[in-house]
Design a protein around this motif. Sequence first.
Motif, PDB file in Angstrom:
ATOM      1  N   LEU A 156      10.527  29.481  18.506  1.00 18.76           N
ATOM      2  CA  LEU A 156      11.899  29.063  18.002  1.00 18.76           C
ATOM      3  C   LEU A 156      13.023  30.003  18.499  1.00 18.76           C
ATOM      4  N   TYR A 157      12.429  31.410  18.018  1.00 11.41           N
ATOM      5  CA  TYR A 157      13.372  32.509  18.040  1.00 11.41           C
ATOM      6  C   TYR A 157      13.381  33.739  18.807  1.00 11.41           C
ATOM      7  N   GLU A 163      19.250  17.707  24.938  1.00  8.22           N
ATOM      8  CA  GLU A 163      19.658  17.781  23.560  1.00  8.22           C
ATOM      9  C   GLU A 163      18.602  17.078  22.787  1.00  8.22           C
ATOM     10  N   HIS A 209      15.630  19.452  22.665  1.00  6.11           N
ATOM     11  CA  HIS A 209      16.018  20.509  21.569  1.00  6.11           C
ATOM     12  C   HIS A 209      15.338  20.247  20.154  1.00  6.11           C
ATOM     13  N   SER A 210      16.057  18.884  19.776  1.00  5.07           N
ATOM     14  CA  SER A 210      15.666  18.210  18.633  1.00  5.07           C
ATOM     15  C   SER A 210      14.140  18.073  18.280  1.00  5.07           C
ATOM     16  N   LEU A 214      12.654  21.500  17.649  1.00 10.44           N
ATOM     17  CA  LEU A 214      12.998  21.992  16.219  1.00 10.44           C
ATOM     18  C   LEU A 214      11.916  21.170  15.400  1.00 10.44           C
ATOM     19  N   GLN A 217       8.998  23.619  13.340  1.00  5.60           N
ATOM     20  CA  GLN A 217       9.378  23.998  12.029  1.00  5.60           C
ATOM     21  C   GLN A 217       8.226  23.270  11.076  1.00  5.60           C
ATOM     22  N   GLU A 246      17.749  24.493   8.277  1.00 13.65           N
ATOM     23  CA  GLU A 246      17.679  24.684   9.863  1.00 13.65           C
ATOM     24  C   GLU A 246      17.634  23.373  10.502  1.00 13.65           C
ATOM     25  N   GLU A 257      21.052  21.599  10.250  1.00 10.42           N
ATOM     26  CA  GLU A 257      22.074  22.307  10.903  1.00 10.42           C
ATOM     27  C   GLU A 257      22.031  22.426  12.352  1.00 10.42           C
ATOM     28  N   ASN A 258      20.609  22.039  12.816  1.00  9.65           N
ATOM     29  CA  ASN A 258      20.351  22.555  14.272  1.00  9.65           C
ATOM     30  C   ASN A 258      19.947  21.285  14.848  1.00  9.65           C
ATOM     31  N   MET A 259      19.448  20.201  14.336  1.00  9.09           N
ATOM     32  CA  MET A 259      19.093  18.862  15.267  1.00  9.09           C
ATOM     33  C   MET A 259      20.420  18.179  15.498  1.00  9.09           C
ATOM     34  N   ASP A 260      20.387  17.401  16.604  1.00 11.56           N
ATOM     35  CA  ASP A 260      21.563  16.597  17.244  1.00 11.56           C
ATOM     36  C   ASP A 260      21.781  15.681  15.860  1.00 11.56           C
TER      37      ASP A 260
END
Length: 230
Positions: free
Chosen positions: A122-123, A154, A157-158, A161, A165, A186, A189-192
């Motif tokens: 992820l990071y 997009e 990305h979700s 995540l 996670q 997280e 805040e970060n998911m579509d």
Amino acid sequence: MATARKSTRPVSASSKGRQEKLSRAQILENALALTRRNGVSFSMRDLANELGVWPMAVYRYYKNRDELLEDIVDSVIEEVLEPSVLARLNNDQQSDQARMREFTSHLYDVIVRYPGISQQFLYGSTYSKNRFKLVGVYMDFMTELGLSARRAAEVVHSVSLLVFQAATLEYAAERGDSSLDKVKREVEENMDPRLASPEVVDVFLNTSRRERALRGVDMVIAAVSAELDL
């Protein structure tokens, strides 16, 4: 509980010969084994003890631990993208949704063999060729469903995540570390926002182990299908 094993084994005089035979591939092989056994919370000194060499011998091949972790991620992705798995993805007798779910299950199972590596996925700061290959598999799924390249990115990305996670939560549970609130923030805040409905977040956070990743992905696929009116 996955904790780094502290070795008390001294480095003997014979370590000089081992250092001369040391290679980047050998260091990586031992680092992968150490990660499978104890998670990513090992130090370069722990790895040197595992190899039976002085720590500075490892630094001749890797300038720091982050560089080594990126090579571990690359090796894990190679395991994910093994030829037999990719061959199954080309099975036209399965729907795109079924193949995506099967691949996600495989991805999750490989990641949790290497406790804690999900956070590096992820990071991590480096995007290697293997990382792009992994993203490409999901991009293919999404474009085959009919999404534009931008929308596919997009959604991927979700999905990423959710999967990574979920693996992080499993690692935290094994260590007795309560990270639920942090992960929830997280995800939210970060998911579509078109995909992160309260139902998706609730299923993701309150379903046990690998099923949380798969059920979360199922719900994302359902949301995408509704978006495309499939």
